[in-house]
Every structure is written in C-alpha cells, then in structure tokens.
Design a protein around this motif. Structure first.
Motif: not given
Lengths: 415, 415
Positions: A169-174
């Motif tokens: 989720l962090a990697g996707l900016g979520l």
C-alpha cells in the motif's frame, strides 16, 4: 421461553453467526492499520514498480550485445554514462554496442533490457568494459508493472493487514485505507461474592478474575474491552446494566452464569431484554456446556460459564470467531490448528466434544510436538497458565491412547 | 577495519546476541500488560482461592454422612441454613447429620468437606433433604490454596504475559506489575531514489516501501518504531542521522544497503560511528546474505538488505529475536515452526541455508499443510503478500522433492 436445555454441536453454534454483519468502515492512516481488516477490495491505482529497475549493481545493456561472450571471448562495450540513483534512465538511449553504469534499484536506460552484474565485468578504461558472461533479456531486471498493474486487485475485502500488505500500500501511495471499526465488547460480571481485583476480599468474597481475563482475550483479538464491573445478582440491576451495555457496545459478555441457578438467572435477563432472541441454550462441548447466546439487532449477548477455564474455551471457540467476523475478517477466524502426539492416555466421555488443556513440548529435531494434559478443576487458574492450547477429542471418541496423533488448537500467545 | 566479507552461519549470527541485555523495568497497570514481559519473578502474596469453595450448586456436607447412601437407601440430612454468595461459610458449623445449601463459588460451611450436587438431592421439606449418591471428601470442592500457596512462584521473569496470566495476577490482587520497557527502534532509509509514500515519485524515483514494512514488523513484535526518514547517500548526513538514532533509540535499522556499493557505504558508516564494533559482515543464508550487524553499548545496528523480501527474512530470523530479548523475553523468540509437505519440487544451492517463501494450504481433514513456493524476484512485494511463512532448506541440501516433509517458520499474521 421455556426453560428447556437443548444442546447443539459446536458446528451448529458457529452457524448461528451467519446473520451478524461486519461493522462499518473507518479511514485510517497506514501506520495505524496493522492487524486491521480491509472494508473493501483495494485496486492498484498505478503500476509498480513505476519503471523497469535493475536488481543489481552493474551495467545496463541491450542483452543481444552480450550473446555468445565468454571468459575467452569477452564482449567489448562502450560506456556512455552512469544512471545516478533517483534520476531518469530514459534520458540515456543506448545504441548497439553501448552500455552504462547502473545501481541496484536504478531505472534502466532507454533501449536496454538487461543488466550485467559488476562481478562479471572487467572495466578496461573510462569508456570501455568487457563482459565475460552473456545475459538474457530481462535478466537482473524487474520490469515496470511486474508487481502490480494499474487497476489490478491487490488486496481483498476481509483481509487482515500484515506488514507486507502495508508495504504494498505504501509503494502505491495509498497512505490511508478503509478498514472495519474495532468491535467494543462490554463485560458484565455477576456474583455477590465478587470484589474488584484492587479490593481486599472479605469473608466469603473473592476477587473478580474473569473480567481481567476476558478483557485481555478481547484485546488479544484486536477488539476493545469495556469493563462494566460487578453487578449484583438482582434482576432489575442486571437488566439496567445489560440494556446500557447493549446500547454502548457491539457485543456483551455476561460472566458468572455457569451454575444451574446463575444460568437460569442469565436466561431470565435475556428473556426480559427488549428485542432479544435466544439463539443457543447450551452446547455439546466440555468444558463450556452451559453457554448461552442471544441476539439483539446486530449485537450478540453471550452468557459465559462462570469457571474461568470454561469461559476461556468458549471465548476461543465462539466469542473470538464472532468478534473477528464483526471486525470484518473473512478467513482464519478459528485458532491455528496443528498436529501433536499425545504424551499419555487421555480418557474422554462419548456424546460431548472435549477440549483438553495441554502443554506442548518439542522434542529435539522434530517439529511435531508432544501434547500433555494439564489437569486441574476448571475453577483453577494455574493449569491454564501452563497450557499452550486445546487438544480436541471428537464427540464419538472414548479418548486417546498415548502416542496417538491429534489436533491441537494453539493459544495465540506462547507460554 | 578491512573490507573482507566473511560469511557466518545463522546459528553463529544468533550467538552474537549473547552480550545484549534486557531493557530496564517499568511499572504498569494490569490492563496494559498483555503481551509485555515480566522483569522479575512473581510470588503469590496469599493463597488462592482464599477459602475452600464449592464448584457446584447443591449442599455442603460432611462427606462421611453420605457414605453408603443410594437410590434405594438415601441419606437423610437436616438443612440448617444456606450460605449466601459473598457471606462467610465459617459462621455456620455443621454437626454430624447436618447440611446447608450452597452455590457455586460459595465458601464451605465449617466442618463440611464436600458438596452434593443439587441434581443428586431430593428436598423433602424446609428442613430435610435426602441424597441418593455418596460424595468423597473434597468432591465438588476447590480447597483453599489449591491454585496458589503464599510465597509460591507463579510466573517467571522473562515470561510474556497472556490473558490467563493476567487473570492469576488479578485474582491475587497484583494490579500493577513490573515489566521490561518496550524497545524503540529507529528506521533509517537510504537511497537517493526514494521518496516518502505520500509523495508522487518523479522520473527514476520510487516510494520508500521498506520503512513502512519494517515499522509494521517492529509493531508486530510489540516494539515501537521510530521512522527517521530518508537520508541521502552521503556519509556526513548518514553519520549525523545514525549518531542521533543511536542516542534516541534502543536499536537502529539501516535499510537500503544490499548492493555492493550500498553495503560498502553502510560499512563505512559503522566504521566511523563512535564506540561501535562490527559483529557480523554477511551471513550464509539466502536471501539475506549481505546483512551487517554492529554494536554500540547495548544497542544493535543492523545493515539490512535493500530488497524488501530479503529484509523481511532477516527481520524475522535475527532482528525480531533480538528485539524480544531486549523486551525481556527468554523463550519463544524465534517464529513458530510447523511441519509441512512440499507441493512441488524445490531446488536449492548447497552452501547456504535457504528460506523459501511459501503459501500453506490445509487439505480437508488433515492438519499437515502443503507448502507451495511463491516465486518472484526479491525486489517484488506481491509474492510476500501471498506467503504464509518460510520453508527452511538446510545448508547442505540440494533441494526438496515434491511430497517431502519440511519445516516452515510461520509468519505471525495469517494471510
């Protein structure tokens, strides 16, 4: 409601949960979301990685320029630059015979499709390098979108979030996410003999152990305990306390109602509570037989056995799965079940599923543990302190021989 | 310090932790102590239960008054009173031939030594009851001190507290308790290509995934993450950040140093940090080989692999056990290990212990799961999201055949 006492099986008991719904969603920052449950599917808003990346320190190449090279016949390429970390590789376009330096995680140069590890290169001067081993297209490279494609479902509704899920989720900016609200569980202790733990008991009095134990069991599965306190054995007082507890929380546990008299009392309370339906009146397990379950709207009321060991078994078998269901979880609501070998003969009675508290020992070099019963009356606490889980003995089984293989439900914490 | 690269085994790596000490104690209320670790042995200040109690609703008796009775020849006893819950049973002294009503949990009458269950009694009038079954002394009774004796050690230093442990402490009136302080762990990300998750990456940039993942892994084992943020690949900046992190926390994780260049950089930082000794420079496992460990006072500094999958393996194998040790825990610091059967052939290289990410499936009616590898380059996140644990392949093993039994280290959360 008649005062019958119809036992149902543990499987039937669990099917009574089908009409309870997950709680509403709330939005959380990622850093608070560990262990919480997704209230909706999550789609990737973009591809990950965003561009093709090197997985090694070395040289970005057009793979075909290395085909056929070897120690004796190295491929000679011209170094045309270096891709600094955090700068665009696309600004550098490799022509046939050209290469550039690249670092782990760096963006591939335009037209390059593989990376030669620095260990297999031999730099001759500032502008010339020879490679001793060919690479295939895609070698030492993660391609753009290898991890996620835009629009791809990456995590499903009902999933309990683990560290690696938060990483994606962090990697996707979520950085904020919709999860189900944590259930709030009211604990009502009944018993004129009880005093709170911080008080010194007078003659005939004991400290309330169950409230503390239940509150910790509730915390252990990620819900919020609300200790109402000790309510006297008095119908009016109990009705008032229960009505308020139902209004203030998502589930109510009544602790202390295992004896014949107390069970009848709890039953009367459930009978008189507004809009409340009795769902279960006893379950064919041991310990835990006198468990009561009622429902008012989406809220469950449990009448738990008074003995703490029995209450704990009922909590792990029934209360916990329902709490995790309210918290939105769709899988793994039961305790983890592993195989174990019995360390001694264990007798059991036909007609009731039995849950025997056992200690587990792992003999050297094997991973199948030995389960030894930790006997003791169910009003005692010390056997529970020594136990690692519950050995399950089926309803139509007379017991288990020493050395037999059985199933053990593991307590979440290890002793 | 020379720039050698001497691999040690995972077992040798773990022995490097022997000189680290548990953190100091702090006093907590019971309700905040779940999952915390005892900083000292706990002795029972008093006996539990405080008096002999009935475990049933029924009649307190002198057991010998029931000896020899049966359905055809009931024992006839005189009812001399009732012990109300929360009142002293000792106020009522039973003479031979006398009995009194008692409830579950009630204090036995003086001179009584057993309880006849109400189901085996037949009350003839206000003052007379007949019993159809004899009871032995101690039957349906928990004796005073059965659970704990005064001065008895009930819970050992180094134990992680579970719900039932808190129950015992509550029963003894021990409502506050000394536990070890939670470790604070600083996470420093390095990499000029990284941006924080909330930022949109520019060309050649990616979001920092490791900080979020590591912070959640730290929380998962009960410690407190402190995200220092992203520090540029610059020796001065890193030294300043590391020096501050060492001062502010109990452990420092440097993330991003897996490639040859980055590892050398991290090594240089450890070299230049004050009073810091390098303990390990590479470990013979895969993934996770380039792991660095240094020590300054009682504080560990880890140089973690940059690929998130590798960092996670190193976290579970080494960082977590050391964190639990700092938190005071003396047992169960490694992940839970269970047996599984391989679902397909899994190749491995000799010379390095291999940790293969696997998904576990439980076929119907068995409890030994099938482990299927979840392949994917170690820079990818999606294989981790699908994995349930790590299959261990020994150092001198060429791989595993389909259907072979192996050991799987379970991730704490379930997918």
């Amino acid at each position: 409601m008649k005062n019958f006492f119809q036992l149902i099986s543990s499987q039937e008991f669990l099917t009574l949960f089908k009409d309870f719904n997950a709680l509403e969603a709330e939005t959380l920052e990622l850093k608070h979301a560990l262990g919480r449950v997704l209230a909706e599917d999550v789609q990737a808003p973009e591809q990950l990685p965003p561009f093709s990346r090197s997985t090694m320190d070395g040289f970005a190449v057009r793979a075909r320029d290395t085909f056929g090279c070897s120690d004796s016949e190295p491929a000679l390429l011209q170094i045309v630059g270096e891709i600094a970390m955090g700068s665009s590789g696309q600004d550098l376009v490799l022509q046939p015979g050209q290469t550039c330096k690249i670092w782990t995680g760096g963006e591939l140069a335009a037209k390059s499709d593989a990376v030669v590890m620095i260990e297999y290169s031999h730099q001759l001067d500032e502008q010339t390098v020879e490679f001793l081993k060919p690479v295939a297209p895609g070698e030492n490279v993660i391609l753009a979108g290898d991890d996620t494609k835009p629009g791809q479902k990456i995590l499903a509704k009902g999933r309990q979030l683990r560290p690696q899920d938060l990483g994606v989720l962090a990697g996707l900016g979520l950085t904020s996410i919709n999860v189900c609200r944590k259930p709030v569980v009211a604990i009502i202790s009944t018993g004129d003999e009880l005093v709170p733990p911080e008080k010194k008991p007078g003659p005939g009095q004991v400290r309330d152990i169950n409230s503390t134990t239940l509150a910790a069991l509730i915390r252990e599965c990620g819900a919020i305990p609300h200790q109402v306190g000790i309510i006297p054995d008095n119908l009016e007082a109990m009705l008032t306390a229960c009505t308020k507890a139902v209004a203030d929380s998502d589930m109510v546990l009544l602790s202390g109602g295992s004896s014949v008299g107390k069970r009848d009392f709890t039953l009367k309370v459930f009978e008189k509570l507004q809009d409340t339906t009795l769902l279960a009146h006893g379950v064919a397990i041991r310990p835990g037989k006198p468990t009561l379950l009622a429902k008012t709207k989406n809220k469950a009321l449990f009448g738990l056995p008074g003995h703490v060991a029995s209450a704990m078994v009922v909590f792990y078998l029934f209360v916990r799965p329902l709490l995790l269901q309210l918290a939105g979880q769709t899988k793994n609501r039961e305790l983890l079940c592993i195989e174990a070998v019995t360390g001694e003969q264990i007798p059991s009675a036909i007609g009731r599923e039995e849950y025997v508290r056992v200690r587990l020992d792992w003999p050297e070099k094997t991973t199948t543990p030995v389960a030894s019963p930790v006997y003791g009356k169910s009003g005692l606490l010390s056997p529970l302190v020594r136990a690692d889980g519950l050995l399950v003995i089926d309803r139509d089984c007379e017991g288990m021989d020493q050395g037999e293989t059985g199933r053990v439900l593991l307590f979440p914490g290890r002793s």
